[in-house]
Design an enzyme around this catalytic site. Structure first.
Site, PDB file in Angstrom:
ATOM      1  N   ILE D  65      64.048  85.257 -22.760  1.00  0.00           N
ATOM      2  CA  ILE D  65      64.782  86.160 -21.283  1.00  0.00           C
ATOM      3  C   ILE D  65      65.515  85.583 -20.818  1.00  0.00           C
ATOM      4  CG2 ILE D  65      63.544  87.873 -19.960  1.00  0.00           C
ATOM      5  CD1 ILE D  65      61.784  88.051 -21.988  1.00  0.00           C
ATOM      6  N   ALA D  69      72.293  85.150 -13.616  1.00  0.00           N
ATOM      7  CA  ALA D  69      72.468  84.399 -13.082  1.00  0.00           C
ATOM      8  C   ALA D  69      71.867  83.050 -13.986  1.00  0.00           C
ATOM      9  CB  ALA D  69      71.749  83.842 -11.975  1.00  0.00           C
ATOM     10  N   CYS D  75      62.858  80.574 -21.428  1.00  0.00           N
ATOM     11  CA  CYS D  75      63.047  80.180 -22.982  1.00  0.00           C
ATOM     12  C   CYS D  75      62.121  80.412 -23.534  1.00  0.00           C
ATOM     13  CB  CYS D  75      63.417  78.647 -23.141  1.00  0.00           C
ATOM     14  SG  CYS D  75      64.952  77.935 -22.975  1.00  0.00           S
ATOM     15  N   GLU D  77      59.567  79.021 -25.707  1.00  0.00           N
ATOM     16  CA  GLU D  77      58.709  78.331 -25.804  1.00  0.00           C
ATOM     17  C   GLU D  77      57.743  78.262 -23.839  1.00  0.00           C
ATOM     18  OE1 GLU D  77      61.903  77.432 -26.341  1.00  0.00           O
ATOM     19  OE2 GLU D  77      61.858  76.172 -27.605  1.00  0.00           O
ATOM     20  N   CYS D 109      64.653  73.201 -25.781  1.00  0.00           N
ATOM     21  CA  CYS D 109      65.430  72.624 -24.626  1.00  0.00           C
ATOM     22  C   CYS D 109      64.775  71.784 -23.731  1.00  0.00           C
ATOM     23  CB  CYS D 109      66.155  73.432 -23.669  1.00  0.00           C
ATOM     24  SG  CYS D 109      65.346  74.133 -22.293  1.00  0.00           S
TER      25      CYS D 109
HETATM   26 ZN   LIG Z   1      63.804  75.938 -23.741  1.00  0.00          ZN
END
Ligand SMILES: [Zn+2]
Ligand SMILES: [Zn+2]
Ligand SMILES: [Zn+2]
Ligand SMILES: [Zn+2]
Lengths: 159, 159, 159, 159
Positions: D65, D69, D75, D77, D109
């Protein structure tokens, strides 16, 4: 030699005596330790200092800055990094992190690993030194940004 | 006078001509515009500069630093703020933000409002100036951190 | 009537008695209070619950989830929001937040305001109700996402 | 067998044929691929889906999502994880991530690695499967949260 625990894991191979490190690395660790004094951490009381050496030899330092809304907090490593970046320095050679945790070395959190890895691509890794501020004889965990973020996420390959 | 739209809302009351502002404010806006040149924004191509005046008269500048993992990006305002904070400056007097959006002024995002508000408590608000880099005659949105974060969240009152 | 302090500011005009609110709003506040029980907050010990009503009448709930790296923490409001969004619901009608702070109501932090505002554009504001879990007679701060993020930042106008 | 590149690095040892995986893992990957359809990614146009299996056998799904900004983006996950956590499920067995990058597998990430590692401590690692939505024959990178965050940061040892 006694076992060295790094957040619960034995990783003696990457731990070096502080006095055996290059003078430039000792200088970087000292800069991180001094920057730690400016930490704003009223919520965790956990002060962290960091210092980054850029390719032109400059040192940029940072400390952690917390916020009542925890998610808004910024770590010492990223503080040091944005200082360098905002002055046009994008090539990082090394980063030192200094904090006091009893059970092991304080390594960068996942956010900072991801932040630094953005500038470690193209075969240029960033050396990473994690040290404690006072324990003597001082030992230092020697690793790198890409070692700390294996199989790293990058958006570039989708373009 | 023509209507001035601020991200869709008319807010003419808070918009001033650049040349009518104090010299120190003009200096701050100029510093933000220059810092914008160092923005690292390969993903949005949206460059932002910021400058913060601390209570001792110093100016600290910043730009936005993006990351392939978008969540890791740091805005110009926070870059400027952590630079000041990491050198022990915690009293912010004013913040200028400079970027180019056609439909209105670029104001701080919610993260930056929350970050700055941590240092705007105890009755010390922080003046906030939003300007564009080039449009002439230059106009500036004049507001403040606490105005931009009404009924702000703070953890302190729970302790 | 006694003064009501909202994080230090008097804002009596927006405070209503819980029992005077619509049944659907009371239901939303109750859902937020229940979700609060699942909060993972070992670092702050500050539990927050939230509930979001989507345009089809569904309720999605959330609680805050903290992390040892404070910056990684996610608030209750965003937890509720991503649950709705990940099931394809993008139209939010109202959001309730429940937590216990002695000095005033717990409002969304700047990150959550920014997150929710992304889905409050195009003239569709999102009602925001901040309540405490137990204090009787229960009063509720009634506001909205756009009221809490005036002159909001949006990237859309730059495209 | 041809070389498999994972974000630039060869890591054939951890890559398996999709059809050779357990049925429960294939089910998890399929759930992640379906959740990807709900991604809100107007800024990157990079859709990601994730699915988490909790210790009771349940599956919680998520998608990324984004926000104007960028820093406010969440993420896939973490979306999946907070859904499970907000319903009281804190023991994660496995996580699947599905996205399409030409040059390699899409891994979590650094933020997500840090987020998930909070719940992978005490010797309970979380299996991690990274897959592409369509490429046939489908191969899957099989790793784990703790492998992706070596020498992980944790605040617990400072208490
Ligand atoms: Zn992530
Ligand atoms: Zn960090
Ligand atoms: Zn911002
Ligand atoms: Zn929040």
């Amino acid at each position: 030699m006694t076992q060295v625990f790094i957040n619960g894991a034995t990783d003696a191979a990457n731990v070096r005596e502080h006095d055996s490190l290059d003078a430039s690395i000792q200088e970087l660790i000292r800069a991180a330790a001094e920057a730690r004094n400016h930490a704003y951490c009223p919520y965790s009381n956990f002060a962290v200092g960091a210092a980054i050496r850029t390719s032109d030899g400059s040192i940029y330092t940072g400390c952690n800055i917390e916020n009542g809304a925890y998610a808004v907090s910024i770590c010492a490593e990223r503080t040091a990094a944005v200082k360098a970046l905002s002055e046009g320095k994008r090539q990082f050679v090394a980063c030192a992190v200094v904090a006091q945790q009893d059970n092991g070395f304080t390594t960068p959190c996942g956010v900072c690993r991801q932040f630094l890895a953005e500038f470690a691509s193209n075969g240029r890794d960033i050396a990473l030194y994690a040290a404690k501020p006072t324990n003597l004889p001082l030992r230092v965990l020697c690793t790198s940004v890409l070692q700390l973020l294996p199989n790293g996420f990058s958006l570039s390959s989708s373009k």
